[in-house]
Design a protein around this motif. Structure first.
Motif, PDB file in Angstrom:
ATOM      1  N   CYS A 155      30.026 -26.709 -16.552  1.00  0.00           N
ATOM      2  CA  CYS A 155      29.731 -28.138 -16.615  1.00  0.00           C
ATOM      3  C   CYS A 155      28.684 -28.404 -17.690  1.00  0.00           C
ATOM      4  N   SER A 157      27.176 -31.380 -17.978  1.00  0.00           N
ATOM      5  CA  SER A 157      26.254 -32.438 -17.555  1.00  0.00           C
ATOM      6  C   SER A 157      24.906 -31.806 -17.204  1.00  0.00           C
ATOM      7  N   CYS A 159      22.779 -33.179 -14.590  1.00  0.00           N
ATOM      8  CA  CYS A 159      22.290 -33.900 -13.413  1.00  0.00           C
ATOM      9  C   CYS A 159      21.040 -33.155 -12.935  1.00  0.00           C
ATOM     10  N   TYR A 161      19.363 -32.716 -10.324  1.00  0.00           N
ATOM     11  CA  TYR A 161      19.260 -32.031  -9.035  1.00  0.00           C
ATOM     12  C   TYR A 161      20.154 -30.792  -8.953  1.00  0.00           C
ATOM     13  N   CYS A 162      21.021 -30.584  -9.952  1.00  0.00           N
ATOM     14  CA  CYS A 162      22.182 -29.703  -9.728  1.00  0.00           C
ATOM     15  C   CYS A 162      22.045 -28.326 -10.367  1.00  0.00           C
ATOM     16  N   VAL A 164      24.650 -26.235 -10.596  1.00  0.00           N
ATOM     17  CA  VAL A 164      25.957 -25.769 -11.095  1.00  0.00           C
ATOM     18  C   VAL A 164      25.935 -25.349 -12.573  1.00  0.00           C
ATOM     19  N   PRO A 165      25.377 -26.170 -13.486  1.00  0.00           N
ATOM     20  CA  PRO A 165      25.396 -25.740 -14.888  1.00  0.00           C
ATOM     21  C   PRO A 165      24.653 -24.416 -15.108  1.00  0.00           C
ATOM     22  N   GLN A 199      34.657 -28.790 -12.501  1.00  0.00           N
ATOM     23  CA  GLN A 199      33.384 -29.386 -12.052  1.00  0.00           C
ATOM     24  C   GLN A 199      33.304 -30.824 -12.523  1.00  0.00           C
ATOM     25  N   HIS A 238      34.000 -37.201 -13.090  1.00  0.00           N
ATOM     26  CA  HIS A 238      32.667 -37.800 -13.254  1.00  0.00           C
ATOM     27  C   HIS A 238      32.872 -39.255 -13.683  1.00  0.00           C
ATOM     28  N   ARG A 277      22.582 -39.307 -14.321  1.00  0.00           N
ATOM     29  CA  ARG A 277      24.020 -39.467 -14.117  1.00  0.00           C
ATOM     30  C   ARG A 277      24.678 -40.245 -15.254  1.00  0.00           C
TER      31      ARG A 277
END
Ligand code: SAM
Ligand code: SF4
Length: 442
Positions: A155, A157, A159, A161-162, A164-165, A199, A238, A277
């Motif tokens: 991903c 992005s 974000c 809080y995330c 994932v990346p 994602q 997204h 976002r």
């Protein structure tokens, strides 16, 4: 024969990866064990999106340690996002773990076991630079008539809080030819419904430009043209990348289902900005409107986080307002969980635990009330249902899903994979109940 047992945590991407893990292990000649205690190779495919899955994994690994003590030859493997996040420490933290691998490096598990397992030094780790699409690996599909198809990994992005990346790396799109070859093969195997996974699924293709010059809308249209595929779903798009061509492709493609999972995260533009976002409350509401105008009868579901750092009561009320305004058909609701290494984890104004919980309860009440009302509106209609098997709660009934992605338990005599018309007679906030419309008419 040696046997394996795989425990899966987290999202659909992990559920799909676990099918590949099982496929790889079966390709090596292992069979599936009925429980961890019966397995020679115990695999955990992990998630680290919030603290809760981390805690659940710790409990599971405690049991695995006991199994290893009882039988030291047993192999304990930890894969997925937690393994990647903890790659520097995993063998230190859990000394009984034999092999670890990140998402996208499932092949490493096969290589390690194939090389003789115990003979290979521990500490080896499939690294993120070796990421590959797991589609090239053997698979053991859990569902006969439905299948996941990975279209991208990682991903781009940010974000705030995330995690994932950090654990899944930069976004990489799979080549369209490969995706279509897989969809065509699945159709030939009798699969009726595919779910395209990424994602940030609708930014698919960006990194293939100008090489191929395509976008997610074109991919939807190409999948729609594959004979035998009756339903196409995708997750998660997204909002920032939901452009007109994708909406048009959804509206014009027969097999693309009338359902979009569109993560809102917060109804406050101030919070959305802090979350990075890149859309505002107004833009999200307009997108929901545009989607519903283009695709009548569209079901909309979402993800919402409460208690993000700095969220005031007024911000939270804006989230409640948007939920009331859009009237989602369902929502996954989460308490914000600080993740080490993310921007939001170090933001100063963390919301107290009891406030986060109280907001979640209030949000869930509203979400459930509206979902119930939305489902009640289906009563009296005939919905097309893809039959999956017997009902989980009452074996005398069948279970399936509508195009709008709601589970239906119904009286009838169809086979898994059949598409039947079901007259809806009752509804809860999460399921519908009905009878085969043909049987009712007879
Ligand atoms: N890529 C998808 C997206 O952007 O919508 C899904 C990401 S994640 C697997 C699924 C959901 O988990 C997110 O949409 C978000 O609501 C939630 N989530 C992610 N990080 C979180 C955190 N630190 N605390 C609470 N919820 C979180
Ligand atoms: Fe995480 Fe945001 Fe990427 Fe979704 S889009 S995976 S929430 S960084």
């Amino acid at each position: 024969m040696k046997r394996y047992f795989v425990t899966t945590f987290g999202c659909q991407m992990n559920a799909h990866d676990s099918e590949r893990i099982k496929g790889v292990l079966e390709d090596l000649g292992l069979g599936e064990a009925p429980s961890q205690a019966d397995a020679d190779v115990v695999v955990f495919n992990t998630c680290t999106i919030r603290e809760k899955p981390d805690q659940r994994l710790a409990a599971h690994l405690g049991q695995a340690a006991a199994l290893k003590r009882a039988e030291p030859d047993r192999i304990i493997a930890v894969g997925g996002c937690y393994a990647e996040a903890q790659r520097e420490r995993i063998f230190e933290q859990y000394p009984f773990v034999d092999v670890a691998f990140g998402p996208g490096t499932i092949r490493h598990l096969a290589d390690w076991l194939g090389a003789g397992g115990e003979g290979v030094p521990r500490g080896l780790f499939g690294t993120a630079d070796e990421r590959r699409f797991s589609a090239a690996l053997p698979t053991r599909r859990e569902r006969r008539v439905q299948a996941w198809v990975q279209v991208s990994m990682g991903c781009n992005s940010v974000c705030s809080y995330c995690i994932v990346p950090h654990v899944r790396g930069r976004e990489l799109s799979r080549r369209p030819g490969e995706i279509l070859a897989e969809v065509t093969r699945l159709a030939a195997e009798g699969v009726k419904e595919i779910t395209l996974l990424g994602q940030n699924v609708n930014s698919w293709g960006r990194d293939l430009l100008p090489d191929i010059g395509t976008d997610f809308g074109e991919l939807l249209r190409a999948c729609d043209a594959v004979e035998g595929i009756a339903r196409i779903r995708f997750t998660s798009p997204h909002p920032k990348d939901f452009r007109r061509p994708v909406i048009e492709a959804m509206a014009e493609s027969r097999s693309v289902c009338e359902h979009t999972h569109l993560p809102l995260q917060s109804g406050s533009s101030r919070m959305l900005k802090r979350m990075r976002r890149t859309y505002s409350r107004e833009r999200f509401v307009k997108l929901a409107d545009d989607l519903r105008t283009a695709i009548p009868d569209l079901a909309l579901t979402t993800d919402i986080i409460v208690g993000f750092p700095g969220e005031t009561e007024a911000d939270f009320r804006e989230t409640l307002d948007v939920v009331e305004e859009i009237r989602f058909d369902g929502a996954f609701t989460f308490i914000y969980s600080p993740r080490h290494g993310t921007e939001a984890a170090t933001m100063p104004d963390q919301v107290p635990e009891e406030v986060r919980h109280e907001r979640l309860e209030r949000l869930v009440d509203v979400v459930q009330r509206i979902a119930h009302e939305r489902n009640q509106e289906r009563i009296g209609r005939v919905e097309e249902v893809l039959v999956e098997g017997p009902s989980r709660t009452d074996p005398a009934l069948l279970r399936g899903r509508t195009r709008r992605n709601t589970t239906v338990n119904f009286a009838g005599s169809a086979q898994p994979g059949d598409l039947v018309g079901v007259r809806i007679e009752a509804a809860t906030s999460t399921t519908l109940r009905g009878s085969d419309a043909a049987a009712v008419a007879a």
